[in-house]
Design a protein around this motif. Sequence first.
Motif, PDB file in Angstrom:
ATOM      1  N   ARG A 223      73.812  67.759  70.261  1.00 50.94           N
ATOM      2  CA  ARG A 223      74.236  66.525  69.591  1.00 50.94           C
ATOM      3  C   ARG A 223      75.611  66.662  68.956  1.00 50.94           C
ATOM      4  N   GLU A 224      76.036  67.878  68.693  1.00 48.85           N
ATOM      5  CA  GLU A 224      77.348  68.075  68.064  1.00 48.85           C
ATOM      6  C   GLU A 224      78.441  67.534  68.959  1.00 48.85           C
ATOM      7  N   ARG A 225      79.430  66.940  68.336  1.00 54.74           N
ATOM      8  CA  ARG A 225      80.545  66.423  69.111  1.00 54.74           C
ATOM      9  C   ARG A 225      81.752  67.332  68.895  1.00 54.74           C
ATOM     10  N   GLY A 226      82.628  67.330  69.839  1.00 56.03           N
ATOM     11  CA  GLY A 226      83.832  68.144  69.739  1.00 56.03           C
ATOM     12  C   GLY A 226      84.850  67.509  68.809  1.00 56.03           C
ATOM     13  N   ARG A 227      85.870  68.255  68.486  1.00 51.97           N
ATOM     14  CA  ARG A 227      86.946  67.716  67.642  1.00 51.97           C
ATOM     15  C   ARG A 227      87.722  66.666  68.404  1.00 51.97           C
ATOM     16  N   ASP A 228      88.161  65.652  67.692  1.00 51.14           N
ATOM     17  CA  ASP A 228      89.005  64.639  68.303  1.00 51.14           C
ATOM     18  C   ASP A 228      90.022  64.147  67.275  1.00 51.14           C
TER      19      ASP A 228
ATOM     20  N   GLU B 122      92.678  62.945  61.521  1.00 49.95           N
ATOM     21  CA  GLU B 122      92.970  61.889  60.552  1.00 49.95           C
ATOM     22  C   GLU B 122      92.184  62.125  59.261  1.00 49.95           C
ATOM     23  N   ILE B 123      90.949  62.536  59.381  1.00 48.76           N
ATOM     24  CA  ILE B 123      90.134  62.828  58.203  1.00 48.76           C
ATOM     25  C   ILE B 123      90.749  63.971  57.405  1.00 48.76           C
ATOM     26  N   ALA B 124      91.184  65.012  58.077  1.00 47.74           N
ATOM     27  CA  ALA B 124      91.809  66.152  57.394  1.00 47.74           C
ATOM     28  C   ALA B 124      93.087  65.721  56.690  1.00 47.74           C
ATOM     29  N   ARG B 125      93.882  64.879  57.341  1.00 45.78           N
ATOM     30  CA  ARG B 125      95.128  64.387  56.737  1.00 45.78           C
ATOM     31  C   ARG B 125      94.834  63.576  55.480  1.00 45.78           C
ATOM     32  N   LEU B 126      93.831  62.692  55.552  1.00 52.24           N
ATOM     33  CA  LEU B 126      93.490  61.853  54.407  1.00 52.24           C
ATOM     34  C   LEU B 126      92.887  62.671  53.268  1.00 52.24           C
ATOM     35  N   GLN B 127      92.101  63.687  53.606  1.00 53.74           N
ATOM     36  CA  GLN B 127      91.543  64.550  52.562  1.00 53.74           C
ATOM     37  C   GLN B 127      92.658  65.292  51.828  1.00 53.74           C
TER      38      GLN B 127
END
Length: 115
Positions: free
Chosen positions: A64-69, A74-79
């Motif tokens: 079920r795990e999805r790969g990085r995309d 964008e999440i890392a940038r916003l964090q």
Amino acid sequence: MDDQNSSTSGDSTKRFSAKRKLAAVQRLVRGQSLEAVSRNLNVPFHQVSEWRDKVLLGAESALRERGRDARDDEIARLQAKVAEYCSAVHTPLRRSFTLSDYDISDERTSCVRKP
């Protein structure tokens, strides 16, 4: 004779490592019967069946795990941006204010900063 029986009963309560349980389940996947695997390991077949079910559940969740995309980037940038803003808010003020900076003309009114 009693010593052999006690050692045989000791083997039936033996604990299995995760590697050994996985190896038993892999034998099932390769086509060996549940009865043959449980007999060979001297473990009740319902126990081997439980191992198989756990392995299959773990495999399902692993798939079920999805790969990085791009969303992850964008999440890392916003964090990082939020962390930057939070650190800016918690830094001490460059200039400390004193009572002379405020107009305190009456107790009933609130303090107003002088222009």
